[in-house]
Design a protein around this motif. Structure first.
Motif, PDB file in Angstrom:
ATOM      1  N   ASN A 113       0.141   4.235  -6.561  1.00 60.18           N
ATOM      2  CA  ASN A 113      -0.949   3.597  -7.289  1.00 60.18           C
ATOM      3  C   ASN A 113      -1.177   4.343  -8.594  1.00 60.18           C
ATOM      4  OD1 ASN A 113      -3.813   2.975  -8.089  1.00 60.18           O
ATOM      5  ND2 ASN A 113      -3.659   1.702  -6.264  1.00 60.18           N
ATOM      6  N   GLN A 114      -1.266   3.598  -9.679  1.00 55.63           N
ATOM      7  CA  GLN A 114      -1.392   4.218 -11.000  1.00 55.63           C
ATOM      8  C   GLN A 114      -2.681   5.024 -11.140  1.00 55.63           C
ATOM      9  OE1 GLN A 114       1.013   4.276 -13.253  1.00 55.63           O
ATOM     10  NE2 GLN A 114       2.322   3.106 -11.856  1.00 55.63           N
ATOM     11  N   ASN A 115      -3.702   4.697 -10.330  1.00 56.94           N
ATOM     12  CA  ASN A 115      -4.961   5.415 -10.403  1.00 56.94           C
ATOM     13  C   ASN A 115      -4.921   6.734  -9.650  1.00 56.94           C
ATOM     14  OD1 ASN A 115      -6.171   3.337 -11.897  1.00 56.94           O
ATOM     15  ND2 ASN A 115      -6.710   2.209 -10.043  1.00 56.94           N
ATOM     16  N   ASN A 116      -3.916   6.935  -8.803  1.00 54.76           N
ATOM     17  CA  ASN A 116      -3.791   8.151  -8.016  1.00 54.76           C
ATOM     18  C   ASN A 116      -2.715   9.034  -8.630  1.00 54.76           C
ATOM     19  OD1 ASN A 116      -5.677   7.113  -6.308  1.00 54.76           O
ATOM     20  ND2 ASN A 116      -4.241   6.540  -4.698  1.00 54.76           N
ATOM     21  N   SER A 126      -5.671   2.451  -2.320  1.00 55.28           N
ATOM     22  CA  SER A 126      -5.803   1.392  -3.333  1.00 55.28           C
ATOM     23  C   SER A 126      -6.319   1.919  -4.669  1.00 55.28           C
ATOM     24  CB  SER A 126      -6.743   0.298  -2.815  1.00 55.28           C
ATOM     25  OG  SER A 126      -8.055   0.803  -2.631  1.00 55.28           O
ATOM     26  N   GLY A 127      -6.751   3.192  -4.710  1.00 56.14           N
ATOM     27  CA  GLY A 127      -7.242   3.777  -5.949  1.00 56.14           C
ATOM     28  C   GLY A 127      -8.712   3.558  -6.202  1.00 56.14           C
ATOM     29  N   LYS A 128      -9.428   2.986  -5.254  1.00 53.33           N
ATOM     30  CA  LYS A 128     -10.847   2.723  -5.434  1.00 53.33           C
ATOM     31  C   LYS A 128     -11.690   4.002  -5.281  1.00 53.33           C
ATOM     32  CE  LYS A 128     -10.480  -2.006  -3.672  1.00 53.33           C
ATOM     33  NZ  LYS A 128     -10.903  -2.952  -2.602  1.00 53.33           N
ATOM     34  N   THR A 188       0.806  -1.216   0.000  1.00 49.76           N
ATOM     35  CA  THR A 188       0.000   0.000   0.000  1.00 49.76           C
ATOM     36  C   THR A 188       0.836   1.261   0.000  1.00 49.76           C
ATOM     37  OG1 THR A 188      -0.131  -0.126   2.410  1.00 49.76           O
ATOM     38  CG2 THR A 188      -1.934  -1.095   1.167  1.00 49.76           C
ATOM     39  N   MET A 189       2.145   1.174   0.349  1.00 51.68           N
ATOM     40  CA  MET A 189       2.998   2.345   0.351  1.00 51.68           C
ATOM     41  C   MET A 189       3.515   2.667  -1.046  1.00 51.68           C
ATOM     42  SD  MET A 189       3.024   3.581   3.374  1.00 51.68           S
ATOM     43  CE  MET A 189       4.438   4.675   3.385  1.00 51.68           C
ATOM     44  N   MET A 190       3.303   1.783  -2.020  1.00 46.58           N
ATOM     45  CA  MET A 190       3.756   2.029  -3.380  1.00 46.58           C
ATOM     46  C   MET A 190       2.781   2.970  -4.089  1.00 46.58           C
ATOM     47  SD  MET A 190       4.962  -1.814  -4.481  1.00 46.58           S
ATOM     48  CE  MET A 190       5.380  -1.264  -6.140  1.00 46.58           C
ATOM     49  N   ARG A 204       0.574   7.352   4.100  1.00 42.28           N
ATOM     50  CA  ARG A 204       0.143   6.366   3.108  1.00 42.28           C
ATOM     51  C   ARG A 204      -0.723   7.005   2.024  1.00 42.28           C
ATOM     52  NH1 ARG A 204       0.748   0.924   4.449  1.00 42.28           N
ATOM     53  NH2 ARG A 204       1.676   0.561   6.498  1.00 42.28           N
ATOM     54  N   ILE A 205      -1.629   7.905   2.425  1.00 41.78           N
ATOM     55  CA  ILE A 205      -2.506   8.552   1.444  1.00 41.78           C
ATOM     56  C   ILE A 205      -1.692   9.408   0.475  1.00 41.78           C
ATOM     57  CG2 ILE A 205      -4.280  10.334   1.170  1.00 41.78           C
ATOM     58  CD1 ILE A 205      -5.587   9.272   3.722  1.00 41.78           C
ATOM     59  N   CYS A 206      -0.832  10.258   1.005  1.00 42.84           N
ATOM     60  CA  CYS A 206      -0.076  11.177   0.145  1.00 42.84           C
ATOM     61  C   CYS A 206       0.932  10.433  -0.730  1.00 42.84           C
ATOM     62  CB  CYS A 206       0.635  12.229   0.999  1.00 42.84           C
ATOM     63  SG  CYS A 206      -0.486  13.384   1.833  1.00 42.84           S
ATOM     64  N   LYS A 207       1.607   9.435  -0.176  1.00 37.66           N
ATOM     65  CA  LYS A 207       2.613   8.705  -0.938  1.00 37.66           C
ATOM     66  C   LYS A 207       2.013   7.805  -2.014  1.00 37.66           C
ATOM     67  CE  LYS A 207       6.195   8.689   2.630  1.00 37.66           C
ATOM     68  NZ  LYS A 207       7.027   7.867   3.548  1.00 37.66           N
ATOM     69  N   SER A 208       0.709   7.580  -1.942  1.00 37.56           N
ATOM     70  CA  SER A 208       0.072   6.746  -2.963  1.00 37.56           C
ATOM     71  C   SER A 208      -0.181   7.517  -4.254  1.00 37.56           C
ATOM     72  CB  SER A 208      -1.248   6.179  -2.433  1.00 37.56           C
ATOM     73  OG  SER A 208      -2.218   7.203  -2.283  1.00 37.56           O
TER      74      SER A 208
END
Length: 264
Positions: free
Chosen positions: A7-10, A107-109, A3-5, A48-52
């Motif tokens: 996300n392509q959707n974000n 997760s990009g959802k 989850t720390m990576m 986690r939110i910002c780094k995604s």
């Protein structure tokens, strides 16, 4: 996927979106702290939110029990915001909902626009009514009295004392008084009622009823969060929490002792 990576959707593509992310992050962290979340949970969630999000670098989140500061870098520009928390509540259900929201965003959802809507829904989510709170806490009183040495004869006096204590607490909280003054007035008010009731009717275990009636005032969640913060390495926040809990306990003690001295 971790989850720390990223996300392509974000993805953040403009300064406006970067400001939107900062605004969401500060509101999200405020909601967590307001509802009684631990400091480490707030910092970890924001990180986690910002780094995604794509293109977001150098994320830093610093939180205490009464404030939060967030900063990150987008397009070589530093974005920083701070929010102070003047009041708090304890709502574990909302903390759980906020935790689910953060996972959905990472997760990009859920995108930021939907995140703002969900954050508002969580904020406006109705809690238990005062009637429900008073009723349930009142029913718990005799069982608390049993723990502290009470008997079946203390059932109704304990319920009555707790009922009065909750009425006092709900009424005083509406006035917006400082926490320590609210605690002092509630403790002294219920102590005065219990001592007055003992002069009218025979109470076998006065001390058990007195202790049971002030249990809702005890800062149990605050002490637990403070110890968890210390164990997580947030020493300053933990010390602030412990000192606040000590002052709350002292307020309870002073309120009870003053009434007991009046009654001799």
């Amino acid at each position: 996927m971790n989850t720390m990576m990223k996300n392509q959707n974000n993805t953040i593509n403009s300064d406006i979106e970067a400001k939107k992310l900062l605004n969401f992050s500060i509101k999200f962290s405020y909601s967590l702290l307001y509802n009684g979340a631990e400091v480490y949970r707030v910092e970890d969630s924001i990180n986690r939110i910002c780094k995604s999000f794509q293109n977001i670098k150098a994320v830093n989140a610093f939180a205490l029990s009464n404030m939060v500061m967030i900063s990150f870098v987008y397009n070589e520009t530093n974005y920083t915001s701070m929010r102070r928390i003047n009041d708090t509540a304890k709502n574990l259900e909302k903390i759980s909902l906020l935790n689910d929201l953060s996972r959905s965003i990472v997760s990009g959802k859920v995108n930021l626009d939907d995140g703002f809507k969900e954050l508002k829904n969580i904020k406006n989510k109705s809690s238990y009514s005062n009637f429900t709170k008073i009723s349930l806490v009142t029913l718990s009183a005799p069982f608390l009295a049993f723990i502290f040495g009470g008997t079946i004869g203390d059932f109704f006096p304990a319920c009555l004392a707790m009922f009065v204590e909750m009425l006092i607490l709900v009424y005083i909280e509406k006035s917006g008084l400082p926490l320590f003054l609210t605690t002092f007035l509630s403790a002294s008010g219920v102590s005065l009622f219990v001592m007055t009731m003992s002069k009218i009717v025979s109470i076998a275990n006065l001390s058990s009823i007195m202790i049971a009636s002030i249990v809702p005032l005890f800062p149990g969640i605050q002490i637990t969060n403070a110890m968890r913060d210390i164990l997580s390495g947030d020493i300053l926040s933990g010390i602030i929490g412990i000192m606040s809990a000590i002052f709350t306990a002292v307020s309870i003690a002073i309120g009870v002792v003053l009434v007991l001295r009046i009654f001799g």
